[in-house]
Scaffold this active site. Structure first.
Site, PDB file in Angstrom:
ATOM      1  N   SER A  45       0.870  -1.192   0.000  1.00  0.00           N
ATOM      2  CA  SER A  45       0.000   0.000   0.000  1.00  0.00           C
ATOM      3  C   SER A  45       0.895   1.225   0.000  1.00  0.00           C
ATOM      4  CB  SER A  45      -0.841   0.000   1.271  1.00  0.00           C
ATOM      5  OG  SER A  45      -1.449   1.258   1.478  1.00  0.00           O
TER       6      SER A  45
ATOM      7  N   TYR B 177      -2.163  -1.268  10.273  1.00  0.00           N
ATOM      8  CA  TYR B 177      -2.140  -1.335   8.804  1.00  0.00           C
ATOM      9  C   TYR B 177      -0.764  -0.948   8.257  1.00  0.00           C
ATOM     10  CZ  TYR B 177      -3.994  -1.005   4.023  1.00  0.00           C
ATOM     11  OH  TYR B 177      -4.233  -1.184   2.674  1.00  0.00           O
TER      12      TYR B 177
HETATM   13  P1  NAD Z   1     -11.743  -5.226  -0.552  1.00  0.00           P
HETATM   14  O1  NAD Z   1     -12.134  -5.129   0.870  1.00  0.00           O
HETATM   15  O2  NAD Z   1     -12.770  -4.912  -1.583  1.00  0.00           O
HETATM   16  O3  NAD Z   1     -11.147  -6.655  -0.913  1.00  0.00           O
HETATM   17  C1  NAD Z   1     -10.363  -7.411  -0.020  1.00  0.00           C
HETATM   18  C2  NAD Z   1     -10.808  -8.868  -0.141  1.00  0.00           C
HETATM   19  O4  NAD Z   1      -9.958  -9.658   0.680  1.00  0.00           O
HETATM   20  C3  NAD Z   1     -12.240  -9.073   0.346  1.00  0.00           C
HETATM   21  O5  NAD Z   1     -12.929  -9.857  -0.604  1.00  0.00           O
HETATM   22  C4  NAD Z   1     -12.061  -9.802   1.669  1.00  0.00           C
HETATM   23  O6  NAD Z   1     -13.155 -10.645   1.990  1.00  0.00           O
HETATM   24  C5  NAD Z   1     -10.784 -10.578   1.411  1.00  0.00           C
HETATM   25  N1  NAD Z   1     -10.040 -10.932   2.631  1.00  0.00           N
HETATM   26  C6  NAD Z   1      -9.718 -10.126   3.668  1.00  0.00           C
HETATM   27  N2  NAD Z   1      -9.013 -10.815   4.580  1.00  0.00           N
HETATM   28  C7  NAD Z   1      -8.866 -12.086   4.093  1.00  0.00           C
HETATM   29  C8  NAD Z   1      -8.213 -13.245   4.565  1.00  0.00           C
HETATM   30  N3  NAD Z   1      -7.571 -13.256   5.738  1.00  0.00           N
HETATM   31  N4  NAD Z   1      -8.274 -14.366   3.807  1.00  0.00           N
HETATM   32  C9  NAD Z   1      -8.928 -14.373   2.614  1.00  0.00           C
HETATM   33  N5  NAD Z   1      -9.566 -13.293   2.123  1.00  0.00           N
HETATM   34  C10 NAD Z   1      -9.528 -12.160   2.847  1.00  0.00           C
HETATM   35  O7  NAD Z   1     -10.496  -4.235  -0.714  1.00  0.00           O
HETATM   36  P2  NAD Z   1      -9.411  -4.087  -1.885  1.00  0.00           P
HETATM   37  O8  NAD Z   1      -9.160  -2.657  -2.061  1.00  0.00           O
HETATM   38  O9  NAD Z   1      -9.764  -4.912  -3.064  1.00  0.00           O
HETATM   39  O10 NAD Z   1      -8.131  -4.706  -1.156  1.00  0.00           O
HETATM   40  C11 NAD Z   1      -7.198  -5.546  -1.810  1.00  0.00           C
HETATM   41  C12 NAD Z   1      -5.817  -5.305  -1.236  1.00  0.00           C
HETATM   42  O11 NAD Z   1      -5.392  -3.985  -1.590  1.00  0.00           O
HETATM   43  C13 NAD Z   1      -5.703  -5.369   0.271  1.00  0.00           C
HETATM   44  O12 NAD Z   1      -4.507  -6.027   0.626  1.00  0.00           O
HETATM   45  C14 NAD Z   1      -5.653  -3.925   0.691  1.00  0.00           C
HETATM   46  O13 NAD Z   1      -5.002  -3.739   1.943  1.00  0.00           O
HETATM   47  C15 NAD Z   1      -4.874  -3.345  -0.451  1.00  0.00           C
HETATM   48  N6  NAD Z   1      -4.998  -1.896  -0.620  1.00  0.00           N
HETATM   49  C16 NAD Z   1      -6.223  -1.324  -0.780  1.00  0.00           C
HETATM   50  C17 NAD Z   1      -6.311   0.044  -0.971  1.00  0.00           C
HETATM   51  C18 NAD Z   1      -7.638   0.735  -1.187  1.00  0.00           C
HETATM   52  O14 NAD Z   1      -7.656   1.997  -1.156  1.00  0.00           O
HETATM   53  N7  NAD Z   1      -8.725   0.038  -1.458  1.00  0.00           N
HETATM   54  C19 NAD Z   1      -5.152   0.818  -0.979  1.00  0.00           C
HETATM   55  C20 NAD Z   1      -3.913   0.202  -0.809  1.00  0.00           C
HETATM   56  C21 NAD Z   1      -3.852  -1.162  -0.634  1.00  0.00           C
END
Ligand code: NAD
Length: 280
Positions: free
Chosen positions: A155, A168
Protein backbone atom coordinates in the site's frame (compact mmCIF):
# COMPACT_ATOMS: atom_id res chain seq x y z
CA UNK A 1 -7.23 -9.56 -26.58
CA UNK A 2 -3.75 -11.11 -26.38
CA UNK A 3 -3.75 -14.60 -24.83
CA UNK A 4 -0.31 -14.11 -23.30
CA UNK A 5 -1.15 -16.09 -20.15
CA UNK A 6 -2.61 -19.13 -21.93
CA UNK A 7 -1.37 -22.31 -20.27
CA UNK A 8 -0.66 -20.46 -17.02
CA UNK A 9 -2.60 -20.72 -13.76
CA UNK A 10 -2.97 -17.60 -11.59
CA UNK A 11 -3.92 -17.66 -7.90
CA UNK A 12 -5.51 -14.49 -6.52
CA UNK A 13 -6.23 -14.31 -2.80
CA UNK A 14 -9.13 -12.10 -1.71
CA UNK A 15 -10.62 -12.72 -5.14
CA UNK A 16 -14.29 -12.34 -4.24
CA UNK A 17 -14.47 -8.62 -4.97
CA UNK A 18 -12.51 -5.39 -5.36
CA UNK A 19 -8.98 -5.50 -6.70
CA UNK A 20 -8.80 -9.30 -6.39
CA UNK A 21 -11.78 -9.78 -8.70
CA UNK A 22 -10.30 -7.31 -11.17
CA UNK A 23 -6.95 -9.16 -11.18
CA UNK A 24 -8.66 -12.55 -11.67
CA UNK A 25 -10.68 -11.26 -14.63
CA UNK A 26 -7.66 -9.54 -16.16
CA UNK A 27 -5.70 -12.81 -16.16
CA UNK A 28 -8.69 -14.82 -17.40
CA UNK A 29 -9.27 -12.40 -20.30
CA UNK A 30 -5.67 -13.04 -21.33
CA UNK A 31 -5.94 -16.83 -21.27
CA UNK A 32 -5.00 -17.95 -17.73
CA UNK A 33 -6.94 -20.41 -15.64
CA UNK A 34 -7.76 -19.00 -12.23
CA UNK A 35 -7.69 -20.03 -8.58
CA UNK A 36 -9.38 -17.64 -6.18
CA UNK A 37 -9.87 -17.80 -2.45
CA UNK A 38 -11.58 -15.53 0.01
CA UNK A 39 -12.53 -15.90 3.67
CA UNK A 40 -16.13 -14.85 2.88
CA UNK A 41 -16.86 -13.84 6.47
CA UNK A 42 -16.93 -10.62 8.42
CA UNK A 43 -14.57 -9.94 11.32
CA UNK A 44 -15.66 -8.63 14.74
CA UNK A 45 -12.47 -6.56 14.78
CA UNK A 46 -13.44 -4.59 11.67
CA UNK A 47 -16.12 -1.95 11.17
CA UNK A 48 -16.93 -2.68 7.52
CA UNK A 49 -18.20 -5.84 5.84
CA UNK A 50 -15.89 -8.21 3.99
CA UNK A 51 -16.93 -10.21 0.94
CA UNK A 52 -19.60 -12.92 0.94
CA UNK A 53 -19.78 -16.41 -0.56
CA UNK A 54 -22.08 -14.93 -3.22
CA UNK A 55 -19.33 -12.46 -4.16
CA UNK A 56 -16.84 -15.31 -4.52
CA UNK A 57 -19.28 -17.32 -6.64
CA UNK A 58 -19.88 -14.26 -8.80
CA UNK A 59 -16.17 -13.82 -9.53
CA UNK A 60 -15.94 -17.52 -10.43
CA UNK A 61 -18.93 -17.20 -12.78
CA UNK A 62 -17.37 -14.13 -14.42
CA UNK A 63 -14.09 -16.01 -14.98
CA UNK A 64 -15.95 -19.01 -16.42
CA UNK A 65 -17.98 -16.76 -18.72
CA UNK A 66 -14.64 -15.81 -20.26
CA UNK A 67 -14.08 -19.48 -21.14
CA UNK A 68 -11.48 -20.15 -18.44
CA UNK A 69 -11.45 -22.69 -15.62
CA UNK A 70 -11.87 -21.31 -12.10
CA UNK A 71 -11.22 -23.11 -8.84
CA UNK A 72 -12.84 -21.01 -6.12
CA UNK A 73 -12.43 -21.92 -2.48
CA UNK A 74 -13.49 -20.33 0.77
CA UNK A 75 -10.20 -20.02 2.64
CA UNK A 76 -8.61 -17.61 5.09
CA UNK A 77 -5.04 -16.67 4.16
CA UNK A 78 -4.19 -16.42 7.87
CA UNK A 79 -4.88 -20.18 8.13
CA UNK A 80 -1.67 -21.96 7.14
CA UNK A 81 -3.29 -25.38 6.70
CA UNK A 82 -6.10 -23.95 4.57
CA UNK A 83 -3.61 -22.26 2.23
CA UNK A 84 -1.54 -25.42 1.88
CA UNK A 85 -4.69 -27.44 1.13
CA UNK A 86 -5.82 -24.88 -1.44
CA UNK A 87 -2.53 -24.98 -3.31
CA UNK A 88 -2.38 -28.77 -3.21
CA UNK A 89 -5.89 -29.00 -4.66
CA UNK A 90 -5.10 -26.39 -7.33
CA UNK A 91 -1.98 -28.27 -8.39
CA UNK A 92 -3.94 -31.54 -8.56
CA UNK A 93 -6.86 -30.07 -10.52
CA UNK A 94 -5.17 -27.43 -12.68
CA UNK A 95 -1.59 -28.71 -12.80
CA UNK A 96 0.32 -25.82 -11.26
CA UNK A 97 0.23 -22.34 -9.85
CA UNK A 98 2.48 -20.19 -12.03
CA UNK A 99 1.39 -16.76 -10.85
CA UNK A 100 0.35 -15.82 -7.31
CA UNK A 101 -1.16 -12.50 -6.36
CA UNK A 102 -1.20 -12.16 -2.56
CA UNK A 103 -3.93 -9.53 -2.53
CA UNK A 104 -6.22 -10.35 0.42
CA UNK A 105 -6.21 -7.73 3.13
CA UNK A 106 -8.18 -5.67 5.62
CA UNK A 107 -7.93 -2.25 7.19
CA UNK A 108 -8.82 -0.72 10.54
CA UNK A 109 -8.28 2.56 12.29
CA UNK A 110 -7.43 3.09 15.95
CA UNK A 111 -5.20 5.37 18.02
CA UNK A 112 -2.38 3.51 19.79
CA UNK A 113 -3.80 3.93 23.29
CA UNK A 114 -7.25 2.79 22.20
CA UNK A 115 -6.08 -0.24 20.31
CA UNK A 116 -7.70 -3.49 21.27
CA UNK A 117 -5.69 -6.62 20.62
CA UNK A 118 -8.24 -7.93 18.18
CA UNK A 119 -7.67 -5.25 15.55
CA UNK A 120 -3.89 -5.67 15.65
CA UNK A 121 -4.19 -9.46 15.36
CA UNK A 122 -6.73 -9.24 12.56
CA UNK A 123 -4.75 -6.78 10.45
CA UNK A 124 -1.36 -8.43 10.96
CA UNK A 125 -2.96 -11.88 10.49
CA UNK A 126 -4.66 -11.09 7.20
CA UNK A 127 -2.20 -8.60 5.72
CA UNK A 128 1.19 -9.97 6.72
CA UNK A 129 0.88 -13.53 8.03
CA UNK A 130 -1.63 -14.23 5.25
CA UNK A 131 0.85 -13.11 2.60
CA UNK A 132 3.53 -15.27 4.24
CA UNK A 133 1.25 -18.36 4.20
CA UNK A 134 0.39 -17.68 0.55
CA UNK A 135 4.04 -17.48 -0.46
CA UNK A 136 5.01 -20.46 1.69
CA UNK A 137 2.29 -22.57 0.05
CA UNK A 138 3.01 -21.71 -3.60
CA UNK A 139 6.79 -21.62 -3.64
CA UNK A 140 7.63 -25.37 -3.38
CA UNK A 141 5.74 -26.06 -6.63
CA UNK A 142 7.24 -23.01 -8.32
CA UNK A 143 10.75 -24.07 -7.28
CA UNK A 144 10.13 -27.60 -8.58
CA UNK A 145 8.99 -26.18 -11.94
CA UNK A 146 11.67 -23.46 -12.05
CA UNK A 147 9.14 -20.74 -12.77
CA UNK A 148 7.00 -18.29 -10.84
CA UNK A 149 5.66 -14.77 -10.77
CA UNK A 150 4.59 -13.52 -7.34
CA UNK A 151 2.99 -10.15 -6.72
CA UNK A 152 2.19 -8.99 -3.21
CA UNK A 153 -0.16 -6.13 -2.37
CA UNK A 154 1.33 -3.57 -0.03
CA UNK A 155 0.00 0.00 0.00
CA UNK A 156 1.12 3.60 -0.12
CA UNK A 157 0.89 3.10 3.67
CA UNK A 158 3.67 0.52 3.29
CA UNK A 159 6.10 3.32 2.48
CA UNK A 160 4.86 6.11 4.74
CA UNK A 161 2.66 6.46 7.83
CA UNK A 162 -0.57 8.03 8.99
CA UNK A 163 -2.13 8.60 12.44
CA UNK A 164 -4.36 5.86 13.85
CA UNK A 165 -3.08 3.34 11.30
CA UNK A 166 -0.32 1.57 13.26
CA UNK A 167 -1.52 -1.96 12.50
CA UNK A 168 -2.14 -1.33 8.80
CA UNK A 169 1.09 0.63 8.32
CA UNK A 170 3.10 -2.08 10.15
CA UNK A 171 1.50 -4.84 8.10
CA UNK A 172 2.13 -3.13 4.77
CA UNK A 173 5.76 -2.16 5.57
CA UNK A 174 6.11 -5.83 6.58
CA UNK A 175 4.76 -6.97 3.21
CA UNK A 176 7.53 -5.03 1.48
CA UNK A 177 10.17 -6.61 3.74
CA UNK A 178 8.71 -10.06 3.10
CA UNK A 179 8.64 -9.39 -0.65
CA UNK A 180 12.31 -8.44 -0.69
CA UNK A 181 13.30 -11.43 1.45
CA UNK A 182 11.36 -13.76 -0.85
CA UNK A 183 12.84 -12.14 -3.97
CA UNK A 184 16.38 -12.74 -2.71
CA UNK A 185 15.60 -16.33 -1.72
CA UNK A 186 13.73 -17.29 -4.88
CA UNK A 187 15.77 -15.53 -7.57
CA UNK A 188 18.04 -18.56 -8.17
CA UNK A 189 14.91 -20.56 -9.06
CA UNK A 190 13.67 -18.20 -11.77
CA UNK A 191 10.89 -16.84 -9.57
CA UNK A 192 10.24 -13.09 -9.38
CA UNK A 193 8.62 -11.44 -6.37
CA UNK A 194 7.44 -7.83 -6.53
CA UNK A 195 5.04 -5.69 -4.57
CA UNK A 196 2.49 -3.09 -5.60
CA UNK A 197 1.73 -0.06 -3.45
CA UNK A 198 -1.75 1.21 -4.33
CA UNK A 199 -3.10 4.59 -3.29
CA UNK A 200 -6.84 4.99 -2.70
CA UNK A 201 -8.57 2.38 -4.82
CA UNK A 202 -12.30 2.40 -5.56
CA UNK A 203 -13.30 -0.75 -3.68
CA UNK A 204 -15.50 -1.50 -0.65
CA UNK A 205 -12.44 -1.16 1.61
CA UNK A 206 -12.60 2.59 1.06
CA UNK A 207 -16.16 3.01 -0.19
CA UNK A 208 -18.10 2.16 2.95
CA UNK A 209 -20.11 4.14 5.53
CA UNK A 210 -17.61 3.69 8.31
CA UNK A 211 -14.78 5.12 6.21
CA UNK A 212 -16.98 8.00 5.04
CA UNK A 213 -17.67 8.96 8.66
CA UNK A 214 -13.95 8.95 9.46
CA UNK A 215 -13.15 11.30 6.61
CA UNK A 216 -16.16 13.57 7.19
CA UNK A 217 -16.92 13.55 10.95
CA UNK A 218 -18.59 16.93 10.43
CA UNK A 219 -21.49 15.34 8.51
CA UNK A 220 -24.26 13.17 9.92
CA UNK A 221 -24.62 10.90 6.89
CA UNK A 222 -21.62 11.43 4.62
CA UNK A 223 -21.57 9.78 1.21
CA UNK A 224 -18.85 9.16 -1.37
CA UNK A 225 -19.40 12.56 -3.00
CA UNK A 226 -18.62 14.24 0.35
CA UNK A 227 -15.45 12.22 0.85
CA UNK A 228 -14.02 12.31 -2.68
CA UNK A 229 -12.79 15.93 -2.58
CA UNK A 230 -11.03 15.28 0.74
CA UNK A 231 -9.25 12.21 -0.62
CA UNK A 232 -8.32 13.97 -3.86
CA UNK A 233 -6.82 16.91 -1.98
CA UNK A 234 -5.12 15.11 0.91
CA UNK A 235 -3.72 11.82 -0.30
CA UNK A 236 -2.86 11.78 -4.00
CA UNK A 237 -0.73 14.34 -5.85
CA UNK A 238 -2.90 14.15 -8.93
CA UNK A 239 -6.47 15.36 -8.35
CA UNK A 240 -7.93 11.84 -8.38
CA UNK A 241 -10.03 10.71 -5.41
CA UNK A 242 -9.84 6.99 -6.11
CA UNK A 243 -8.09 4.88 -8.73
CA UNK A 244 -10.11 2.14 -10.43
CA UNK A 245 -9.10 -1.49 -9.63
CA UNK A 246 -8.49 -2.12 -13.34
CA UNK A 247 -5.63 0.39 -13.23
CA UNK A 248 -4.00 -1.68 -10.50
CA UNK A 249 -4.54 -4.85 -12.54
CA UNK A 250 -2.58 -3.31 -15.44
CA UNK A 251 0.53 -3.22 -13.23
CA UNK A 252 -0.11 -6.72 -11.87
CA UNK A 253 -0.31 -8.03 -15.46
CA UNK A 254 2.93 -6.23 -16.31
CA UNK A 255 4.76 -7.82 -13.36
CA UNK A 256 3.38 -11.28 -14.19
CA UNK A 257 4.37 -11.10 -17.85
CA UNK A 258 7.00 -13.39 -19.33
CA UNK A 259 8.88 -10.27 -20.41
CA UNK A 260 9.22 -9.06 -16.79
CA UNK A 261 11.70 -11.82 -15.93
CA UNK A 262 14.34 -9.20 -15.09
CA UNK A 263 12.25 -7.38 -12.46
CA UNK A 264 12.31 -8.65 -8.88
CA UNK A 265 12.32 -7.36 -5.32
CA UNK A 266 10.80 -4.03 -6.33
CA UNK A 267 7.85 -1.95 -5.17
CA UNK A 268 5.58 -0.37 -7.78
CA UNK A 269 3.38 2.50 -6.63
CA UNK A 270 -0.04 2.97 -8.23
CA UNK A 271 -0.92 5.99 -6.19
CA UNK A 272 -1.51 9.03 -8.40
CA UNK A 273 1.85 10.38 -7.24
CA UNK A 274 1.31 10.07 -3.48
CA UNK A 275 4.71 8.46 -2.95
CA UNK A 276 6.61 10.94 -5.07
CA UNK A 277 7.02 13.41 -2.24
CA UNK A 278 8.17 11.01 0.43
CA UNK A 279 10.21 8.18 -1.07
CA UNK A 280 13.17 7.79 -3.37
P1 NAD B 1 -11.74 -5.23 -0.55
O1 NAD B 1 -12.13 -5.13 0.87
O2 NAD B 1 -12.77 -4.91 -1.58
O3 NAD B 1 -11.15 -6.66 -0.91
C1 NAD B 1 -10.36 -7.41 -0.02
C2 NAD B 1 -10.81 -8.87 -0.14
O4 NAD B 1 -9.96 -9.66 0.68
C3 NAD B 1 -12.24 -9.07 0.35
O5 NAD B 1 -12.93 -9.86 -0.60
C4 NAD B 1 -12.06 -9.80 1.67
O6 NAD B 1 -13.15 -10.64 1.99
C5 NAD B 1 -10.78 -10.58 1.41
N1 NAD B 1 -10.04 -10.93 2.63
C6 NAD B 1 -9.72 -10.13 3.67
N2 NAD B 1 -9.01 -10.82 4.58
C7 NAD B 1 -8.87 -12.09 4.09
C8 NAD B 1 -8.21 -13.24 4.57
N3 NAD B 1 -7.57 -13.26 5.74
N4 NAD B 1 -8.27 -14.37 3.81
C9 NAD B 1 -8.93 -14.37 2.61
N5 NAD B 1 -9.57 -13.29 2.12
C10 NAD B 1 -9.53 -12.16 2.85
O7 NAD B 1 -10.50 -4.24 -0.71
P2 NAD B 1 -9.41 -4.09 -1.89
O8 NAD B 1 -9.16 -2.66 -2.06
O9 NAD B 1 -9.76 -4.91 -3.06
O10 NAD B 1 -8.13 -4.71 -1.16
C11 NAD B 1 -7.20 -5.55 -1.81
C12 NAD B 1 -5.82 -5.30 -1.24
O11 NAD B 1 -5.39 -3.99 -1.59
C13 NAD B 1 -5.70 -5.37 0.27
O12 NAD B 1 -4.51 -6.03 0.63
C14 NAD B 1 -5.65 -3.93 0.69
O13 NAD B 1 -5.00 -3.74 1.94
C15 NAD B 1 -4.87 -3.34 -0.45
N6 NAD B 1 -5.00 -1.90 -0.62
C16 NAD B 1 -6.22 -1.32 -0.78
C17 NAD B 1 -6.31 0.04 -0.97
C18 NAD B 1 -7.64 0.74 -1.19
O14 NAD B 1 -7.66 2.00 -1.16
N7 NAD B 1 -8.73 0.04 -1.46
C19 NAD B 1 -5.15 0.82 -0.98
C20 NAD B 1 -3.91 0.20 -0.81
C21 NAD B 1 -3.85 -1.16 -0.63
Amino acid sequence: MSQEFQGRVALVTGGARGQGRSHALAFAERGADIVICDRCADSDALDYPLASEADLAQTAAMVESLGRRCLSVRADTADKAAMRALVQRAEEELGSIDIAVANAGVTGISMLGEHNGELWDEVIGSNLTGVFHTLAAVTPGMIARGYGRIITTSSMMGRTASPAMSAYVSSKWGVIGLTKAAAVELAPHGITVNSIAPGNIATPMVMNDSMYRKFRPDLENPAWDDVAPVLAAKTHLLPIAAIEPEQVSRVVLFLAAEASAHLTGMVFPIDAGAGAANSA
